[in-house]
Design a protein around this motif. Structure first.
Motif, short mmCIF file in Angstrom:
data_model
loop_
_atom_site.label_atom_id
_atom_site.label_comp_id
_atom_site.label_asym_id
_atom_site.label_seq_id
_atom_site.Cartn_x
_atom_site.Cartn_y
_atom_site.Cartn_z
N TYR A 102 32.41 42.01 52.58
CA TYR A 102 31.86 43.32 52.19
C TYR A 102 32.72 43.96 51.11
CZ TYR A 102 30.08 48.11 52.84
OH TYR A 102 29.53 49.35 52.64
N TYR A 103 34.03 44.00 51.33
CA TYR A 103 34.91 44.67 50.37
C TYR A 103 35.32 43.77 49.22
CZ TYR A 103 35.01 48.62 53.47
OH TYR A 103 34.62 49.71 54.22
N CYS A 104 35.40 42.48 49.46
CA CYS A 104 35.71 41.53 48.38
C CYS A 104 34.61 41.54 47.32
CB CYS A 104 35.91 40.14 48.95
SG CYS A 104 36.15 38.86 47.71
N LEU A 105 33.36 41.43 47.77
CA LEU A 105 32.23 41.42 46.85
C LEU A 105 32.02 42.78 46.21
CD1 LEU A 105 29.83 39.26 49.04
CD2 LEU A 105 30.97 38.54 46.93
N GLY A 106 32.30 43.85 46.96
CA GLY A 106 32.20 45.19 46.40
C GLY A 106 33.22 45.40 45.29
N ALA A 107 34.46 44.96 45.52
CA ALA A 107 35.49 45.07 44.49
C ALA A 107 35.17 44.19 43.29
CB ALA A 107 36.85 44.69 45.08
N SER A 108 34.63 43.01 43.55
CA SER A 108 34.24 42.11 42.45
C SER A 108 33.17 42.74 41.57
CB SER A 108 33.73 40.78 43.02
OG SER A 108 34.73 40.10 43.72
N SER A 140 34.89 32.73 31.13
CA SER A 140 35.23 32.02 32.37
C SER A 140 36.44 32.64 33.05
CB SER A 140 35.51 30.54 32.06
OG SER A 140 34.38 29.91 31.51
N ILE A 141 37.43 33.04 32.25
CA ILE A 141 38.63 33.68 32.81
C ILE A 141 38.27 35.01 33.45
CG2 ILE A 141 40.82 34.78 32.20
CD1 ILE A 141 41.19 32.61 30.07
N TYR A 142 37.45 35.82 32.76
CA TYR A 142 37.04 37.12 33.30
C TYR A 142 36.27 36.95 34.61
CZ TYR A 142 38.37 39.48 28.95
OH TYR A 142 39.06 39.99 27.89
N LEU A 143 35.36 35.98 34.65
CA LEU A 143 34.58 35.74 35.87
C LEU A 143 35.48 35.30 37.03
CD1 LEU A 143 31.43 33.89 34.48
CD2 LEU A 143 31.52 36.21 35.41
N SER A 144 36.43 34.42 36.73
CA SER A 144 37.34 33.93 37.76
C SER A 144 38.19 35.07 38.32
CB SER A 144 38.25 32.83 37.20
OG SER A 144 37.48 31.73 36.75
N LEU A 145 38.74 35.89 37.42
CA LEU A 145 39.58 37.01 37.85
C LEU A 145 38.78 38.04 38.64
CD1 LEU A 145 41.79 37.62 34.66
CD2 LEU A 145 42.49 36.59 36.83
N ALA A 146 37.51 38.25 38.23
CA ALA A 146 36.66 39.24 38.90
C ALA A 146 36.44 38.89 40.37
CB ALA A 146 35.32 39.35 38.18
N TRP A 147 36.46 37.60 40.71
CA TRP A 147 36.26 37.20 42.10
C TRP A 147 37.57 36.88 42.82
CZ3 TRP A 147 31.70 34.61 39.55
CH2 TRP A 147 30.49 35.26 39.88
N LEU A 148 38.53 36.29 42.12
CA LEU A 148 39.76 35.85 42.78
C LEU A 148 40.72 36.99 43.11
CD1 LEU A 148 40.59 32.53 40.84
CD2 LEU A 148 39.73 32.79 43.18
#
Length: 308
Positions: A102-108, A140-148
């Motif tokens: 819930y909070y991981c995806l919200g922060a992403s 790709s870097i932005y997407l990875s950082l947005a989730w990791l």
């Protein structure tokens, strides 16, 4: 429930007159969930299939919509199961899995919105350098950082909380969010401080960056030609609408966490539903109607389907 069960399971005590309206709740929720999944994935499919949409802006939109599908899947199937169950319970580990997602995806979501704001800034304010700055590697870097990054921060929060002693076993809600803190016997200063740090890093910083970026875009667009202003309005307006929608989600979550004990069960349920309903439901509508290229490809897809 007996003491042995209470050690393992938590009761979701936020449902209102479930015995009376369970089938109505189930049908409405299932309809909404199907629409969310189909609408979001249809736009992702359109972006995936058309090469002219393989630009950073549309890649970020696809990531945002996919994020919404996973966010909804973390919540709706459990809700549907609870509507048809005699007891609305969830195991303690499963509760923290839902909390984490819930909070991981919200922060992403905020991180992706920040990346989209930067993409629009480069496109409108530095058009000649756009291809160089927003290359595939950068995206790709932005997407990875947005989730990791959010995943790592929220994972630490879960680790800090999972072994805390519980004095209550009834959650004042229909899902595992911040309400879970109300079950703890004592408040930990470490958890409170780290939670504040996570809030700043995952919500406040991206939000300030987004506001700063769009302010710069509007200032530069105002000083530029009519064509530039039109481009800014067409591409930035949908992002701003999504940002406002998601900010309302976060505001509802904070209000529920801070005032949950002072709110009636009906008010708390309505606010929770607004938090998990509007954003994933409105995202595909906003991007499907407001983004010209996506709207054009969607119309073409529907016409082809009708012709068959």
């Amino acid at each position: 429930m007996d003491g042995e069960v209470n050690e393992t399971f938590l009761t979701l005590d936020g449902h209102v007159e479930l015995h009376k309206y369970r089938y109505l709740y189930f049908v409405v929720t299932l309809t909404v969930y199907i629409f969310i999944v189909v609408a979001n994935l249809t736009i992702v499919y359109v972006i995936w299939m058309h090469e002219n949409l393989h630009e950073p802006m549309y890649v970020f939109i696809a990531a945002l919509l996919l994020n919404s599908v996973i966010f909804s899947t973390n919540i709706y199937p459990k809700l549907l199961s609870d509507f048809l169950s005699e007891k609305q319970i969830i195991s303690y580990p499963a509760c923290y899995v839902q909390f984490f997602l819930y909070y991981c995806l919200g922060a992403s979501e905020f991180s992706l919105l920040a990346a989209m704001a930067y993409d629009r800034y480069v496109s409108i304010c530095k058009p000649l350098q756009y291809a160089t700055i927003m290359g595939r590697t950068t995206v790709s870097i932005y997407l990875s950082l947005a989730w990791l990054v959010p995943a790592c921060l929220i994972a630490v929060m879960v680790v800090l909380n999972v072994n805390v002693k519980l004095c209550k076993y009834d959650i004042n809600g229909i899902l595992c969010n911040n309400s879970i803190y109300g079950l703890h016997c004592v408040d930990s200063k470490v958890q409170t401080v780290f939670g504040a740090v996570v809030l700043v890093l995952t919500l406040l910083f991206p939000l300030l960056f987004i506001v700063f970026t769009y302010t710069r875009i509007f200032i530069i667009s105002y000083r530029s030609s009519k064509e530039v202003r039109k481009k800014a309005a067409q591409t930035c307006l949908p992002h701003l609408l999504v940002l406002i929608s998601f900010s309302c989600l976060c505001a509802f979550d904070v209000i529920i966490a801070r005032l949950g004990s002072n709110l009636t069960k009906v008010v708390r349920l309505i606010m929770t539903l607004q938090a998990v309903l509007y954003h994933p439901l409105f995202n595909p509508i906003i991007y499907g109607l407001k983004m010209k290229e996506i709207s054009k490809q969607l119309k073409r897809l529907f016409y082809q389907t009708k012709a068959q």
